[in-house]
Design a protein around this motif. Structure first.
Motif, PDB file in Angstrom:
ATOM      1  N   ARG A  30       0.900  -1.168  -0.073  1.00 14.99           N
ATOM      2  CA  ARG A  30      -0.056   0.027   0.007  1.00 14.99           C
ATOM      3  C   ARG A  30       0.977   1.216   0.071  1.00 14.99           C
ATOM      4  NH1 ARG A  30       0.920  -2.654   4.770  1.00 14.99           N
ATOM      5  NH2 ARG A  30       1.228  -1.238   6.473  1.00 14.99           N
ATOM      6  N   THR A  31       0.222   2.446  -0.151  1.00 19.32           N
ATOM      7  CA  THR A  31       0.868   3.787  -0.334  1.00 19.32           C
ATOM      8  C   THR A  31       0.544   4.132   1.122  1.00 19.32           C
ATOM      9  OG1 THR A  31       0.385   4.072  -2.743  1.00 19.32           O
ATOM     10  CG2 THR A  31       0.915   5.989  -1.351  1.00 19.32           C
ATOM     11  N   PHE A  32       1.545   4.343   2.144  1.00 17.98           N
ATOM     12  CA  PHE A  32       1.582   5.009   3.239  1.00 17.98           C
ATOM     13  C   PHE A  32       0.992   6.639   3.233  1.00 17.98           C
ATOM     14  CE2 PHE A  32       4.796   2.085   5.328  1.00 17.98           C
ATOM     15  CZ  PHE A  32       3.972   1.081   5.370  1.00 17.98           C
ATOM     16  N   GLY A  33       0.083   7.001   4.048  1.00 17.67           N
ATOM     17  CA  GLY A  33      -0.333   8.318   3.984  1.00 17.67           C
ATOM     18  C   GLY A  33      -1.599   8.482   4.865  1.00 17.67           C
ATOM     19  N   SER A  34      -2.598   7.375   4.769  1.00 15.08           N
ATOM     20  CA  SER A  34      -3.862   7.600   5.313  1.00 15.08           C
ATOM     21  C   SER A  34      -4.004   6.507   6.091  1.00 15.08           C
ATOM     22  CB  SER A  34      -4.906   7.726   4.360  1.00 15.08           C
ATOM     23  OG  SER A  34      -6.194   7.824   4.989  1.00 15.08           O
ATOM     24  N   ARG A  35      -4.072   6.703   7.620  1.00 13.41           N
ATOM     25  CA  ARG A  35      -4.123   5.598   8.636  1.00 13.41           C
ATOM     26  C   ARG A  35      -5.831   5.157   8.277  1.00 13.41           C
ATOM     27  NH1 ARG A  35      -4.732   6.485  14.754  1.00 13.41           N
ATOM     28  NH2 ARG A  35      -5.496   4.314  15.336  1.00 13.41           N
ATOM     29  N   GLU A  36      -6.739   6.246   8.354  1.00 10.95           N
ATOM     30  CA  GLU A  36      -8.284   5.514   7.995  1.00 10.95           C
ATOM     31  C   GLU A  36      -8.362   4.777   6.710  1.00 10.95           C
ATOM     32  OE1 GLU A  36     -12.626   7.760   7.841  1.00 10.95           O
ATOM     33  OE2 GLU A  36     -10.789   8.996   8.234  1.00 10.95           O
ATOM     34  N   ARG A  37      -7.871   5.310   5.794  1.00 10.45           N
ATOM     35  CA  ARG A  37      -8.121   4.551   4.728  1.00 10.45           C
ATOM     36  C   ARG A  37      -7.406   3.299   4.400  1.00 10.45           C
ATOM     37  NH1 ARG A  37      -4.970   7.669   0.351  1.00 10.45           N
ATOM     38  NH2 ARG A  37      -3.021   6.459   1.013  1.00 10.45           N
ATOM     39  N   SER A  38      -6.296   3.124   5.025  1.00  8.47           N
ATOM     40  CA  SER A  38      -5.751   1.715   5.044  1.00  8.47           C
ATOM     41  C   SER A  38      -6.615   0.752   6.045  1.00  8.47           C
ATOM     42  CB  SER A  38      -4.283   1.997   5.353  1.00  8.47           C
ATOM     43  OG  SER A  38      -3.304   2.808   4.642  1.00  8.47           O
ATOM     44  N   ALA A  39      -6.778   1.326   7.139  1.00 13.09           N
ATOM     45  CA  ALA A  39      -7.632   0.626   8.144  1.00 13.09           C
ATOM     46  C   ALA A  39      -8.912   0.063   7.664  1.00 13.09           C
ATOM     47  CB  ALA A  39      -7.873   1.554   9.661  1.00 13.09           C
ATOM     48  N   ARG A  40      -9.471   1.003   6.994  1.00  9.08           N
ATOM     49  CA  ARG A  40     -10.984   0.534   6.456  1.00  9.08           C
ATOM     50  C   ARG A  40     -10.870  -0.370   5.420  1.00  9.08           C
ATOM     51  NH1 ARG A  40     -15.638   4.501   4.495  1.00  9.08           N
ATOM     52  NH2 ARG A  40     -17.294   2.900   3.843  1.00  9.08           N
ATOM     53  N   LEU A  41      -9.852  -0.428   4.473  1.00 10.26           N
ATOM     54  CA  LEU A  41      -9.416  -1.478   3.439  1.00 10.26           C
ATOM     55  C   LEU A  41      -9.229  -2.790   4.120  1.00 10.26           C
ATOM     56  CD1 LEU A  41      -8.920  -2.454   0.475  1.00 10.26           C
ATOM     57  CD2 LEU A  41      -6.464  -1.560   0.671  1.00 10.26           C
ATOM     58  N   LEU A  42      -8.272  -2.841   5.170  1.00  8.64           N
ATOM     59  CA  LEU A  42      -8.081  -4.066   5.625  1.00  8.64           C
ATOM     60  C   LEU A  42      -9.456  -4.793   6.455  1.00  8.64           C
ATOM     61  CD1 LEU A  42      -5.774  -5.999   6.425  1.00  8.64           C
ATOM     62  CD2 LEU A  42      -5.508  -4.570   8.701  1.00  8.64           C
ATOM     63  N   ARG A  43     -10.150  -3.799   7.107  1.00 13.27           N
ATOM     64  CA  ARG A  43     -11.257  -4.355   7.805  1.00 13.27           C
ATOM     65  C   ARG A  43     -12.328  -5.022   6.654  1.00 13.27           C
ATOM     66  NH1 ARG A  43     -12.497   1.007  10.652  1.00 13.27           N
ATOM     67  NH2 ARG A  43     -10.305   1.154  11.898  1.00 13.27           N
ATOM     68  N   ASP A  44     -12.596  -4.402   5.760  1.00 15.33           N
ATOM     69  CA  ASP A  44     -13.525  -4.893   4.635  1.00 15.33           C
ATOM     70  C   ASP A  44     -12.860  -6.089   3.893  1.00 15.33           C
ATOM     71  OD1 ASP A  44     -15.207  -2.722   5.137  1.00 15.33           O
ATOM     72  OD2 ASP A  44     -14.284  -1.307   3.608  1.00 15.33           O
ATOM     73  N   LEU A  45     -11.591  -6.131   3.744  1.00 16.98           N
ATOM     74  CA  LEU A  45     -10.728  -7.032   3.010  1.00 16.98           C
ATOM     75  C   LEU A  45     -11.011  -8.345   3.739  1.00 16.98           C
ATOM     76  CD1 LEU A  45      -9.299  -7.808   0.511  1.00 16.98           C
ATOM     77  CD2 LEU A  45      -7.069  -7.294   1.568  1.00 16.98           C
ATOM     78  N   THR A  46     -10.580  -8.364   4.898  1.00 15.96           N
ATOM     79  CA  THR A  46     -10.055  -9.442   5.872  1.00 15.96           C
ATOM     80  C   THR A  46     -11.688  -9.935   6.256  1.00 15.96           C
ATOM     81  OG1 THR A  46      -9.916  -7.969   7.672  1.00 15.96           O
ATOM     82  CG2 THR A  46      -7.902  -8.756   6.409  1.00 15.96           C
ATOM     83  N   GLN A  47     -12.700  -9.094   6.254  1.00 18.67           N
ATOM     84  CA  GLN A  47     -13.940  -9.489   6.593  1.00 18.67           C
ATOM     85  C   GLN A  47     -14.331 -10.909   5.736  1.00 18.67           C
ATOM     86  OE1 GLN A  47     -15.987  -7.365   8.963  1.00 18.67           O
ATOM     87  NE2 GLN A  47     -16.647  -9.365   9.356  1.00 18.67           N
ATOM     88  N   ARG A  48     -13.948 -10.803   4.683  1.00 16.49           N
ATOM     89  CA  ARG A  48     -14.280 -12.185   3.694  1.00 16.49           C
ATOM     90  C   ARG A  48     -13.009 -12.991   3.529  1.00 16.49           C
ATOM     91  NH1 ARG A  48     -18.583 -11.274   0.332  1.00 16.49           N
ATOM     92  NH2 ARG A  48     -18.537 -13.762  -0.244  1.00 16.49           N
TER      93      ARG A  48
END
Length: 556
Positions: free
Chosen positions: A346-364
């Motif tokens: 990932r491109t570092f820079g946005s904690r909220e953006r990266s965290a949301r992606l990880l949650r949505d991705l790992t949910q499945r």
């Protein structure tokens, strides 16, 4: 002489526990936030550190993309252009269907355990209050007492904020209606009973429900309860010391109880970390069990006014929950399939953006395989494990960083690729210094089944991402790579970086041996979930597509 005079000891104990629970409910969120801030600071310091021995030449820092970058000319090879192609296919993917069925099975187990818990406490309530069993009232009480089913199902399901609030409102409204239909409860009484049972522990659930707090809440909450009780017990010994009075039986017993509680807290932390390492409990299961424990403890405190027997019987109801979950964990299961490994860059820079992606991705995704990534401050608290948190508390976090080739090999061998008892795989992280993350990425790329590149926010200044693109093109078939983009992605810089990566690719690179010269991208509008299903489908296909080189295709 009893220093508490004629005070009823049972009332004193109940009052102390009540106060400790309130302190934990109110204090868990701010204490977790403070500890996790300190943890991210430690990660940041570790990432900036260099492992190179003194006297060795420093690694030159990469320069931004541009004509003044001073890059060496590409090797003589046929020019290649890697096309950026938007992926739009949303047809069903067998891998995701398997993940959905596995998630449903776990939800059924927790609902069954929750109803067993609620029914057990309902039976205790009828016994203690000597009530007649009817039809509607036991159903209403069981539903009310089993209210943690709501946050449990929310935690195990993809959901939006709106659907979460609707689930809470619908469930509690249904409980109040059932109490009214029972015939012996007024609206005010029904609302009051619901508030007494739900409000305080629900505040704790809401405070700790954020995934960013899960890595610390499992220890902070019981820690606050124990420390509050220990502080109350130490009041008498400290009072004796203040006035120079010799310790008597009461002072020594209070001191002993206080130290015993602290020892119990230390044992609790070590045991839960061990259960996590042994895969008996995942991070999510630990948090859900803590929600149920706080809810049960609150009911125990309320029914304990009816006597010690009522308190013990109510505590046994939590045991019913654990027994059902334990029995479900022991049921024979088919041999787990090999983990479908996904590397997240990932491109570092946005904690909220990266965290949301990880949650949505790992949910499945965690129902079919593991996720590998290089830890950064953006996701450090999201993927914090119990044993890792204990190492941070004990000042041993530095031992987890990759420092050289030997430690890198060791960490790669220790990656957890087997499912937990609940069926979910884990997120594997590598803690790297500034000069060890590149070798770590290069070592991971050939071993994973798919790579997801989060290129949101990518510009020509993200030289670390440029390096990752170059190594991906050199080592991995591009059909196994999916890029996530949005309006913040500089597509011109991305095309430049991909063309440069193709020009620098060695003769052994998959794209020079008949591999694809296409990078599939998925557009995800900012602040929405539109496109998430396409992203999951694209990554799943990337992991299962047959290729002429690289790892064999995963069987869904």
């Amino acid at each position: 002489m009893n220093p508490y005079g004629d005070t009823d000891m049972s009332s004193l104990v109940l009052g102390s526990i009540f106060m400790a629970v309130l302190v934990a409910v109110i204090g868990t969120w701010p204490v977790c936030a403070l500890l996790l801030w300190a943890y991210r600071r430690s990660i940041d310091r570790g990432m900036r550190r260099s492992s190179a021995p003194l006297g060795s030449p420093a690694t030159p820092a990469p320069q931004p993309i541009g004509a003044d970058r001073g890059l060496p000319p590409p090797p003589p090879s046929p020019p290649l252009t890697i096309a950026l192609v938007e992926g739009e296919d949303e047809t069903p993917v067998p891998m995701l269907e398997v993940a959905g069925r596995a998630a449903v099975r776990l939800k059924v187990v927790f609902v069954a355990a929750g109803l067993g818990y609620g029914l057990s406490i309902t039976a205790v309530y009828h016994y203690v209050e000597n009530l007649d069993w009817g039809v509607i009232r036991p159903v209403a009480l069981t539903a009310l007492l089993a209210w943690p089913i709501v946050p449990t199902l929310i935690a195990l399901s993809p959901s939006t904020r709106r659907t979460r609030w609707l689930a809470w409102l619908g469930y509690l409204t249904g409980v109040v209606v059932l109490l009214l239909v029972g015939g012996d409860t007024s609206l005010i009484e029904g609302l009051a009973l619901t508030a007494v049972v739900v409000v305080v522990p629900a505040l704790f659930v809401l405070a700790t429900g954020a995934p960013a707090l899960r890595g610390a809440a499992w220890l902070v909450t019981p820690g606050l309860i124990v420390l509050t009780l220990a502080a109350m017990l130490l009041y008498l010994p400290l009072l004796y010391l203040r006035y120079g009075r010799a310790f008597d039986h009461y002072a020594w017993s209070q001191l002993g109880y206080s130290l015993g509680l602290l020892g119990l807290l230390a044992a609790y932390g070590l045991v839960l970390a061990r259960l996590y390492q042994a895969k008996w409990a995942s991070d999510q299961t630990l948090l859900i069990l803590q929600w149920w424990f706080v809810a049960a403890l609150w009911v125990i405190l309320n029914l304990a006014t009816q006597g010690a027997q009522a308190a013990l019987l109510t505590a046994a109801a939590y045991g019913v929950l654990l027994v059902i979950l334990f029995a479900a964990a022991l049921l024979p299961r088919p041999d787990p399939k090999p983990s479908v490994r996904l590397l997240l860059l990932r491109t570092f820079g946005s904690r909220e953006r990266s965290a949301r992606l990880l949650r949505d991705l790992t949910q499945r995704w965690r129902w079919v395989g593991s996720v590998e990534l290089i830890t950064g401050t953006d996701l450090a608290s999201e993927i914090l494990e119990p044993d890792e948190f204990l190492d941070f508390i004990r000042g041993k976090l530095g031992l987890r960083f990759v420092t050289d080739q030997a430690s890198l090999r060791s960490r790669l061998q220790e990656l957890d690729l087997l499912p937990d008892r609940d069926g979910r795989y884990r997120v594997n992280e590598l803690l790297c210094h500034d000069d060890t993350w590149r070798p770590a990425v290069e070592a991971l790329v050939p071993d994973v089944d798919a790579v997801l590149l989060d290129l949101r926010g990518f510009t020509g200044l993200n030289t670390g991402v440029v390096h990752e693109l170059e190594r991906l093109v050199a080592l991995a078939p591009l059909e196994r790579v999916v890029a996530l983009v949005d309006p913040s992605t500089d597509r011109a810089a991305l095309q430049w970086a991909m063309d440069r990566a193709a020009a620098l690719a060695p003769e052994s690179a998959p794209l020079r041996n008949g591999g694809e010269v296409v990078l599939r991208t998925v557009f995800l509008p900012p602040g929405t979930r539109v496109g998430l299903s396409r992203l999951l489908a694209a990554v799943s296909r990337a992991a299962t597509l047959p290729t002429g080189t690289g790892r064999p295709a995963v069987q869904a």
